[in-house]
Every structure is written in C-alpha cells, then in structure tokens.
Design a protein around this motif. Structure first.
Motif, PDB file in Angstrom:
ATOM      1  N   HIS A  26      47.822  37.476  21.745  1.00  0.00           N
ATOM      2  CA  HIS A  26      48.162  38.524  22.988  1.00  0.00           C
ATOM      3  C   HIS A  26      46.687  38.726  23.073  1.00  0.00           C
TER       4      HIS A  26
ATOM      5  N   THR B 297      59.683  54.729  30.254  1.00  0.00           N
ATOM      6  CA  THR B 297      57.630  54.231  29.959  1.00  0.00           C
ATOM      7  C   THR B 297      56.875  53.938  29.133  1.00  0.00           C
ATOM      8  N   PRO B 298      56.253  53.165  29.134  1.00  0.00           N
ATOM      9  CA  PRO B 298      54.913  53.097  28.028  1.00  0.00           C
ATOM     10  C   PRO B 298      55.189  54.900  27.087  1.00  0.00           C
TER      11      PRO B 298
ATOM     12  N   ARG C 263      62.887  43.391  20.426  1.00  0.00           N
ATOM     13  CA  ARG C 263      64.153  44.699  21.314  1.00  0.00           C
ATOM     14  C   ARG C 263      65.293  42.809  20.811  1.00  0.00           C
TER      15      ARG C 263
ATOM     16  N   THR D 130      62.337  52.120  24.316  1.00  0.00           N
ATOM     17  CA  THR D 130      62.358  53.863  24.034  1.00  0.00           C
ATOM     18  C   THR D 130      63.200  54.063  24.804  1.00  0.00           C
TER      19      THR D 130
ATOM     20  N   ASP E 112      60.040  39.000  20.315  1.00  0.00           N
ATOM     21  CA  ASP E 112      59.866  40.213  20.880  1.00  0.00           C
ATOM     22  C   ASP E 112      61.125  41.340  19.948  1.00  0.00           C
TER      23      ASP E 112
ATOM     24  N   PRO F 126      55.933  49.347  23.759  1.00  0.00           N
ATOM     25  CA  PRO F 126      55.975  49.480  25.081  1.00  0.00           C
ATOM     26  C   PRO F 126      57.724  50.162  25.456  1.00  0.00           C
ATOM     27  N   ALA F 127      57.906  50.123  26.742  1.00  0.00           N
ATOM     28  CA  ALA F 127      58.580  51.339  27.667  1.00  0.00           C
ATOM     29  C   ALA F 127      60.203  50.472  27.134  1.00  0.00           C
ATOM     30  N   HIS F 128      60.043  49.223  27.013  1.00  0.00           N
ATOM     31  CA  HIS F 128      61.893  48.407  26.347  1.00  0.00           C
ATOM     32  C   HIS F 128      62.304  48.645  24.936  1.00  0.00           C
TER      33      HIS F 128
ATOM     34  N   ARG G 149      50.161  51.378  23.040  1.00  0.00           N
ATOM     35  CA  ARG G 149      51.041  51.895  23.705  1.00  0.00           C
ATOM     36  C   ARG G 149      52.246  51.393  23.455  1.00  0.00           C
TER      37      ARG G 149
ATOM     38  N   ALA H 276      51.973  47.308  22.023  1.00  0.00           N
ATOM     39  CA  ALA H 276      51.282  46.486  23.337  1.00  0.00           C
ATOM     40  C   ALA H 276      50.164  47.722  22.671  1.00  0.00           C
TER      41      ALA H 276
END
Length: 304
Positions: free
Chosen positions: A21, A275-276, A135, A164, A133, A160-162, A158, A155
C-alpha cells in the motif's frame, strides 16, 4: 528494497521498500542507536527501540502504555488484540512488561509485515500475526478472546470509515472478555466533531467511557491524538489519570458528566453514515525532524 546510508554528523540511515500500500521507510534514530521510525508514504506509523521495547516515543502510544499498565497487576499477562500492526510497538511493550501475554496483531499490508518481521524482528512466540482487514479479522476472533482490543488503524493519515461505526463497536464487544477494554487511537482537531461522534458511538454499546487527551488538543487549540476507552465495567481511571498527569507529555482523563456534555449533540455513527477521520494538517504525521517527534510534538528527551 534499498538502503540509503547515513552520512557523517549523526544523520539517519533510511531503509526503503515498496509494500502493498505504498512506500515504506525505516528511519534510524540518531539519538537512540537501536531505534527506528516506520513511515508509509511519508506518514509516520510507529517508533520502536529494539533494545528497549519499554521506550515509547509517540505521545499517544505512551498513553496506551499507561492503559496497559493500569488494567492488571504488574507483570500479569493480558490477552491483547492489536488492530493495526505498524512496527508492533505496543505489542512489544506488552511482551516486555507482561511476559506470557498471548497477542494477536492484525496488519492489512502483508509486504509491510514482512519488512517489519525481517528488519525489526520481535522475539515473542506468543505473537500471532494475521494479515487482513481489521474489521474482518475482528469478526474472526473468538468470542471473549481478548482482555484488551487496541484499534490503531490509519489508511494514509485517516482512520477508515468502516472502523468508526456502531456495528464495528459491536463486533469488538463480542471479541472482548467480561470486563475487557476497547482502546482506540483517534485523531482530530478544532471542535473535535469526529471524536464527539466516536464517543457517542461507543456509548451506544459500552456503559463506561473515558478519553485521554492533552489539554490543548481537548480544547481545540491544535490537531492531535486522543485515546478513547470503553468497557462494560468500571475503567481504572484514577490510576490512569495519575500516570498520564506524571508523563513527560502530560494529559488528562475525561469521563462521566464531562463526556456526557461533550457528546450531547453528537449522533451515533452507523455503517451508513460513517466517514473517515479528518485530514490532518500538512506534515502532522510526517518525517521526524531534529527537534520534533513523528506526531508533530516534542520528542522524548534522551534517556540514560
């Protein structure tokens, strides 16, 4: 993989490698010969001292270290799941201060994990490294498997939204043993809208919460890291507050009525609304400078 040799005058050695990444860099610390900072695409991820894993350089990691210290009597093993691997800084700390602790470290980037394992090896047979991942790997944890789940996933710069949402918090709750604790590294600034939403979100799952933060970050005077804690049972807030207040980078523990006021207008975050975390100021998580730590805060003074 390339090595950029250090130059005279105490300059750092830099190891660079393309990972899954981005571009990873390991930058040696001229003040601590056995220490390295890990950066990915210019964002500082971790600082480790291979000879002294109890040395924690980043402010927020020091606070997480205080959390680890407060959760059980000195030396007692803890079952810890670390979501977000980096250079395994906190896992090394747990292994050094609580020998025999079974730990799981989850890292999305397999090539990065290989780089850390090769260049910054950790001698701990109880450390279970999983590539995937955060989650999905939380869902894969056995119910009640962890005394502490640490979420420290970025990431780029920031969160990651998933990771939060209340749905994610519910997955963590399933993985925690009775009396277990969730600890989350958050980053925010100004009015702290993101953090307010995160506190409200964990409050929908856990009955006890606390936030550890430096005063200037809590009052919106600068962008920075805050550590969010949650549990179904009383948190060791008094002991934690004493340790944080006495740290070279002092912070306070916010809880109770203060947190309820803090979140009175905040909505619970769901998978649909997540959201992130906010974009940090330019350079906030950047390369360490002579007089500045990777978080953009003062470095730890040299230790004897």
């Amino acid at each position: 993989m390339t090595d950029a040799p250090g130059t005279p005058g105490g300059a750092s050695l830099v190891v660079r490698a393309e990972v899954d990444h981005g571009l990873a860099e390991l930058v040696s610390d001229p003040d601590r010969p056995s220490s390295w900072t890990l950066l990915v695409d210019g964002t500082a991820q971790s600082h480790v001292d291979l000879d002294d894993p109890t040395h924690l350089e980043f402010e927020y990691v020091r606070r997480l270290g205080h959390v680890v210290d407060a959760l059980a009597p000195p030396g007692a093993p803890l079952r810890v799941a670390h979501l977000g691997g980096g250079a395994w800084t906190l896992a090394r700390y747990v292994a050094a201060t609580r020998p025999g602790s079974p730990q799981t470290v989850v890292e999305l980037d397999g090539a990065l994990a290989d780089l850390v394992r090769t260049r910054l090896p950790a001698d701990d047979a109880l450390l279970d490294l999983r590539i995937g991942d955060a989650r999905a790997e939380t869902l894969a944890l056995a119910a009640g498997a962890a005394d502490l789940v640490v979420v420290d996933v970025f990431a780029g710069a920031r969160i990651p939204a998933h990771l939060t949402s209340v749905e994610f918090a519910t997955l963590v709750d399933r993985a925690l043993a009775p009396g277990g604790v969730l600890a989350v590294n958050l980053a925010d600034g100004g009015p702290l809208g993101f953090v307010r939403g995160q506190v409200a979100t964990v409050a929908a799952v856990f009955g006890h919460r606390g936030v550890v933060a430096a005063s200037d970050v809590w009052h919106g005077r600068r962008f920075g890291n805050l550590v969010l804690l949650a549990s179904h049972t009383e948190l060791p807030l008094a002991e934690l507050a004493r340790a944080c207040a006495g740290d070279p980078f002092p912070s306070s523990v916010r809880h109770g009525a203060e947190l309820r006021r803090f979140t009175r207008t905040a909505a619970v975050v769901t998978d649909r609304t997540a959201t992130p975390s906010p974009v940090p100021p330019a350079g906030f998580f950047g390369r360490p400078a002579e007089d500045q730590g990777p978080e953009g805060s003062a470095r730890m003074p040299p230790q004897p």
